[in-house]
Design a protein around this motif. Structure first.
Motif: not given
Length: 71
Positions: A10-17, A50-53, A58-60, A62-71
Motif C-alpha cells: 500500500q505504501a508503494l501504491k500511495d507513492r506511485s513507486l 529501515s532502509k526502505i523507510a 517514511i517517518t511514521d 504505521s505507514e509500513l506496519l499495522d497491528f490488526v485483529d485476526v480470528e
C-alpha cells in the motif's frame, strides 16, 4: 488475537513507486521487496525495513506496519 501486518504494498501504491524503483532507492533487492509485499510474510529484517523507510521518506512506522485483529 492481534498480528503485525506489513503495509509495504500500500505504501508503494500511495507513492506511485514500483518495486524496482524502491530497489534503486533503498539498495534492498526487488526479490526481498516482493516478499515483503505478500500477506504471508512472518519475519522482517529491521535493517531492511529501515532502509526502505528511509528511501521512501517514511517517518511514521504505521505507514509500513499495522497491528490488526485476526480470528
Amino acid at each position: 488475537m492481534k498480528v503485525i501486518k506489513i503495509r509495504l504494498k500500500q505504501a508503494l501504491k500511495d507513492r506511485s513507486l514500483t518495486q524496482k524503483q524502491l530497489e534503486a532507492l533503498s539498495g534492498v533487492s526487488q526479490a526481498r521487496i516482493s516478499k515483503l509485499c505478500r500477506d504471508d510474510r512472518q519475519e522482517v529484517n529491521l535493517l531492511m525495513l529501515s532502509k526502505i523507510a528511509n528511501a521512501m521518506n517514511i517517518t511514521d512506522i504505521s505507514e509500513l506496519l499495522d497491528f490488526v485483529d485476526v480470528e
